[in-house]
Structure formats: structure tokens, C-alpha cells
Design a protein around this motif. Structure first.
Motif, PDB file in Angstrom:
ATOM      1  N   PRO A  91     -18.033  78.731 123.421  1.00  0.00           N
ATOM      2  CA  PRO A  91     -18.553  79.959 124.034  1.00  0.00           C
ATOM      3  C   PRO A  91     -18.121  81.191 123.225  1.00  0.00           C
ATOM      4  O   PRO A  91     -16.985  81.255 122.741  1.00  0.00           O
ATOM      5  N   ARG A  92     -18.996  82.148 123.087  1.00  0.00           N
ATOM      6  CA  ARG A  92     -18.750  83.328 122.258  1.00  0.00           C
ATOM      7  C   ARG A  92     -17.464  84.058 122.654  1.00  0.00           C
ATOM      8  O   ARG A  92     -16.734  84.545 121.805  1.00  0.00           O
ATOM      9  N   GLY A  93     -17.165  84.133 123.923  1.00  0.00           N
ATOM     10  CA  GLY A  93     -15.985  84.862 124.372  1.00  0.00           C
ATOM     11  C   GLY A  93     -14.675  84.118 124.222  1.00  0.00           C
ATOM     12  O   GLY A  93     -13.605  84.682 124.464  1.00  0.00           O
ATOM     13  N   ASP A  94     -14.716  82.875 123.810  1.00  0.00           N
ATOM     14  CA  ASP A  94     -13.498  82.076 123.665  1.00  0.00           C
ATOM     15  C   ASP A  94     -12.870  82.341 122.297  1.00  0.00           C
ATOM     16  O   ASP A  94     -12.877  81.497 121.399  1.00  0.00           O
ATOM     17  N   TRP A  95     -12.283  83.516 122.143  1.00  0.00           N
ATOM     18  CA  TRP A  95     -11.740  83.932 120.852  1.00  0.00           C
ATOM     19  C   TRP A  95     -10.540  83.078 120.428  1.00  0.00           C
ATOM     20  O   TRP A  95     -10.268  82.941 119.235  1.00  0.00           O
ATOM     21  N   LYS A  96      -9.839  82.486 121.394  1.00  0.00           N
ATOM     22  CA  LYS A  96      -8.680  81.663 121.044  1.00  0.00           C
ATOM     23  C   LYS A  96      -9.100  80.398 120.298  1.00  0.00           C
ATOM     24  O   LYS A  96      -8.306  79.827 119.560  1.00  0.00           O
ATOM     25  N   GLN A  97     -10.320  79.968 120.486  1.00  0.00           N
ATOM     26  CA  GLN A  97     -10.870  78.824 119.756  1.00  0.00           C
ATOM     27  C   GLN A  97     -11.703  79.303 118.567  1.00  0.00           C
ATOM     28  O   GLN A  97     -11.622  78.736 117.473  1.00  0.00           O
ATOM     29  N   ALA A  98     -12.502  80.345 118.779  1.00  0.00           N
ATOM     30  CA  ALA A  98     -13.452  80.794 117.761  1.00  0.00           C
ATOM     31  C   ALA A  98     -12.772  81.428 116.546  1.00  0.00           C
ATOM     32  O   ALA A  98     -13.139  81.133 115.407  1.00  0.00           O
ATOM     33  N   LEU A  99     -11.798  82.286 116.768  1.00  0.00           N
ATOM     34  CA  LEU A  99     -11.140  82.959 115.642  1.00  0.00           C
ATOM     35  C   LEU A  99     -10.442  81.968 114.711  1.00  0.00           C
ATOM     36  O   LEU A  99     -10.637  82.040 113.489  1.00  0.00           O
ATOM     37  N   PRO A 100      -9.638  81.032 115.230  1.00  0.00           N
ATOM     38  CA  PRO A 100      -9.026  80.066 114.304  1.00  0.00           C
ATOM     39  C   PRO A 100     -10.053  79.239 113.522  1.00  0.00           C
ATOM     40  O   PRO A 100      -9.863  78.986 112.323  1.00  0.00           O
ATOM     41  N   LEU A 101     -11.135  78.828 114.185  1.00  0.00           N
ATOM     42  CA  LEU A 101     -12.183  78.090 113.466  1.00  0.00           C
ATOM     43  C   LEU A 101     -12.744  78.945 112.337  1.00  0.00           C
ATOM     44  O   LEU A 101     -12.922  78.475 111.205  1.00  0.00           O
ATOM     45  N   ALA A 102     -13.027  80.209 112.633  1.00  0.00           N
ATOM     46  CA  ALA A 102     -13.587  81.117 111.628  1.00  0.00           C
ATOM     47  C   ALA A 102     -12.614  81.338 110.472  1.00  0.00           C
ATOM     48  O   ALA A 102     -13.035  81.419 109.309  1.00  0.00           O
ATOM     49  N   LEU A 103     -11.319  81.433 110.772  1.00  0.00           N
ATOM     50  CA  LEU A 103     -10.329  81.624 109.710  1.00  0.00           C
ATOM     51  C   LEU A 103     -10.276  80.426 108.766  1.00  0.00           C
ATOM     52  O   LEU A 103     -10.236  80.593 107.541  1.00  0.00           O
ATOM     53  N   VAL A 104     -10.287  79.226 109.320  1.00  0.00           N
ATOM     54  CA  VAL A 104     -10.248  78.029 108.472  1.00  0.00           C
ATOM     55  C   VAL A 104     -11.505  77.943 107.612  1.00  0.00           C
ATOM     56  O   VAL A 104     -11.430  77.659 106.410  1.00  0.00           O
ATOM     57  N   ILE A 105     -12.664  78.230 108.208  1.00  0.00           N
ATOM     58  CA  ILE A 105     -13.919  78.199 107.443  1.00  0.00           C
ATOM     59  C   ILE A 105     -13.867  79.201 106.298  1.00  0.00           C
ATOM     60  O   ILE A 105     -14.171  78.865 105.145  1.00  0.00           O
ATOM     61  N   GLY A 106     -13.482  80.436 106.585  1.00  0.00           N
ATOM     62  CA  GLY A 106     -13.412  81.470 105.543  1.00  0.00           C
ATOM     63  C   GLY A 106     -12.434  81.121 104.443  1.00  0.00           C
ATOM     64  O   GLY A 106     -12.724  81.300 103.257  1.00  0.00           O
ATOM     65  N   GLY A 107     -11.274  80.604 104.818  1.00  0.00           N
ATOM     66  CA  GLY A 107     -10.281  80.231 103.810  1.00  0.00           C
ATOM     67  C   GLY A 107     -10.739  79.079 102.944  1.00  0.00           C
ATOM     68  O   GLY A 107     -10.586  79.100 101.718  1.00  0.00           O
ATOM     69  N   ALA A 108     -11.303  78.065 103.574  1.00  0.00           N
ATOM     70  CA  ALA A 108     -11.785  76.906 102.810  1.00  0.00           C
ATOM     71  C   ALA A 108     -12.869  77.320 101.820  1.00  0.00           C
ATOM     72  O   ALA A 108     -12.840  76.925 100.649  1.00  0.00           O
ATOM     73  N   LEU A 109     -13.808  78.134 102.277  1.00  0.00           N
ATOM     74  CA  LEU A 109     -14.906  78.548 101.394  1.00  0.00           C
ATOM     75  C   LEU A 109     -14.441  79.540 100.329  1.00  0.00           C
ATOM     76  O   LEU A 109     -14.976  79.550  99.216  1.00  0.00           O
ATOM     77  N   GLY A 110     -13.439  80.354 100.638  1.00  0.00           N
ATOM     78  CA  GLY A 110     -12.881  81.256  99.623  1.00  0.00           C
ATOM     79  C   GLY A 110     -12.315  80.479  98.451  1.00  0.00           C
ATOM     80  O   GLY A 110     -12.527  80.834  97.284  1.00  0.00           O
ATOM     81  N   ASN A 111     -11.611  79.399  98.737  1.00  0.00           N
ATOM     82  CA  ASN A 111     -11.061  78.586  97.649  1.00  0.00           C
ATOM     83  C   ASN A 111     -12.135  77.766  96.944  1.00  0.00           C
ATOM     84  O   ASN A 111     -12.041  77.504  95.746  1.00  0.00           O
ATOM     85  N   VAL A 112     -13.193  77.381  97.664  1.00  0.00           N
ATOM     86  CA  VAL A 112     -14.313  76.669  97.021  1.00  0.00           C
ATOM     87  C   VAL A 112     -14.976  77.574  95.980  1.00  0.00           C
ATOM     88  O   VAL A 112     -15.332  77.125  94.893  1.00  0.00           O
ATOM     89  N   ILE A 113     -15.119  78.845  96.315  1.00  0.00           N
ATOM     90  CA  ILE A 113     -15.717  79.792  95.350  1.00  0.00           C
ATOM     91  C   ILE A 113     -14.901  79.793  94.063  1.00  0.00           C
ATOM     92  O   ILE A 113     -15.464  79.757  92.956  1.00  0.00           O
ATOM     93  N   ASP A 114     -13.578  79.813  94.178  1.00  0.00           N
ATOM     94  CA  ASP A 114     -12.721  79.758  92.982  1.00  0.00           C
ATOM     95  C   ASP A 114     -12.963  78.489  92.175  1.00  0.00           C
ATOM     96  O   ASP A 114     -13.045  78.529  90.946  1.00  0.00           O
ATOM     97  N   ARG A 115     -13.066  77.372  92.864  1.00  0.00           N
ATOM     98  CA  ARG A 115     -13.266  76.101  92.157  1.00  0.00           C
ATOM     99  C   ARG A 115     -14.593  76.107  91.390  1.00  0.00           C
ATOM    100  O   ARG A 115     -14.672  75.607  90.269  1.00  0.00           O
TER     101      ARG A 115
END
Length: 168
Positions: A91-115
Motif C-alpha cells: 500500500p502506498r502509505g506503508d512507508w515502513k515497507q516502501a522506503l526500505p524497498l526503494a532504497l535497496v532498489i536505488g542502491g542496487a541499480l546505482g552500482n549496476v550503472i558503475d559496472r
């Protein structure tokens, strides 16, 4: 009929912010910091230290001969895909679940760009105490760790003490 709640996919904007900050910081590092030379930020604790990692966390598989670059790219895309699917079901308002998911996605893709761009990940934050050094890391790595900790907290894997309730 039950009305469906809007999904948490707009939280991918947080992923985009992580990627932007990560890539901006790495561009700064490449333009400003010498390779493999400590530049003190806080003496005895924190240096800027430009280095490269062809492996994963703590240089795992760094000397594997090159195949690991593609393995980590595929792994990051697969994990990010699963996390986007989870975000779509959150659910959009569930920031306790959504924010951590978004952080992992952003971090993983940031390092993929480097690779893709460099064939390795650019690391530049070095923490240490005395002669004990933590492996160098970057903003993407920090986002992955913060996201993983957030997911553990949100899932209840890490118990959080709550204040006792007072009954009248």
C-alpha cells in the motif's frame, strides 16, 4: 467489492533520488579525488579514498576473472525486479515497507550503472579507528544497507521495544 489501495510504486522516486545522488557523488570522486590516496575528512575516523571493487560486499569474488561483473549485474536486476513487484503490492502509505524497498532498489541499480560504465564499482567513503579500517563503500552501498535494516525492522526480524501502555 473491496476497493484496492494505490500501490507504493511512486516510492520509486526515492530509488531515483538514490541513483542520482550516487552517480553525482561518483562523478565528483572521479573528477576530484586521487586514486588510492587517503584524503582526511575527520582525522582518526573518516577519509575520502577512491578505490574500485569488481566484486560484491567486502570485495567478495573481486578476483574471479571477470565473469562476476555479469553475475552481479544479473543478480541486481533480478533482485530489483522482485522488489519492484513487492513495491507494487505494498500500500502506498506503508512507508515502513516502501522506503526500505526503494532504497535497496536505488542502491542496487546505482552500482549496476558503475559496472556497465566502468566494469567495477567506485567506492570512496573510508571509515576507520586506529589501524582498523572498514572496507570502502559508496552512497549506493549505504542505501542497500539502510534498506535491508529497514526491511528487517519492518518485518519484525529485529524486535523493537515499545513503551509500555498505562492502563487507567
Amino acid at each position: 467489492m473491496k476497493a484496492t489501495q494505490p500501490s507504493a510504486l511512486p516510492w520509486l522516486l526515492a530509488s531515483a533520488l538514490v541513483i542520482t545522488l550516487d552517480q553525482w557523488s561518483k562523478a565528483w570522486v572521479l573528477a576530484s579525488l586521487p586514486e588510492h590516496t587517503a584524503v582526511p575528512v575527520i582525522d582518526g575516523f573518516w577519509n575520502w579514498y577512491r578505490t574500485y571493487n569488481t566484486g560484491a560486499a567486502f570485495s567478495f569474488l573481486a578476483d574471479a576473472g571477470g565473469w562476476q561483473q555479469w553475475f552481479f549485474i544479473v543478480l541486481a536486476f533480478a533482485i530489483s525486479g522482485v522488489l519492484v513487484w513487492m513495491l507494487a503490492r505494498t500500500p502506498r502509505g506503508d512507508w515502513k515497507q516502501a522506503l526500505p524497498l526503494a532504497l535497496v532498489i536505488g542502491g542496487a541499480l546505482g552500482n549496476v550503472i558503475d559496472r556497465f560504465l566502468h566494469g567495477h564499482v567506485i567506492d570512496f567513503i573510508q571509515w576507520y579507528v586506529g589501524t582498523h579500517y572498514w572496507p570502502a563503500f559508496n552512497i549506493a552501498d549505504s542505501a542497500v544497507v539502510c534498506g535491508a535494516v529497514g526491511l528487517a525492522l519492518a518485518s519484525g526480524l529485529v524486535p523493537v521495544k515499545s513503551k509500555p501502555t498505562v492502563k487507567p
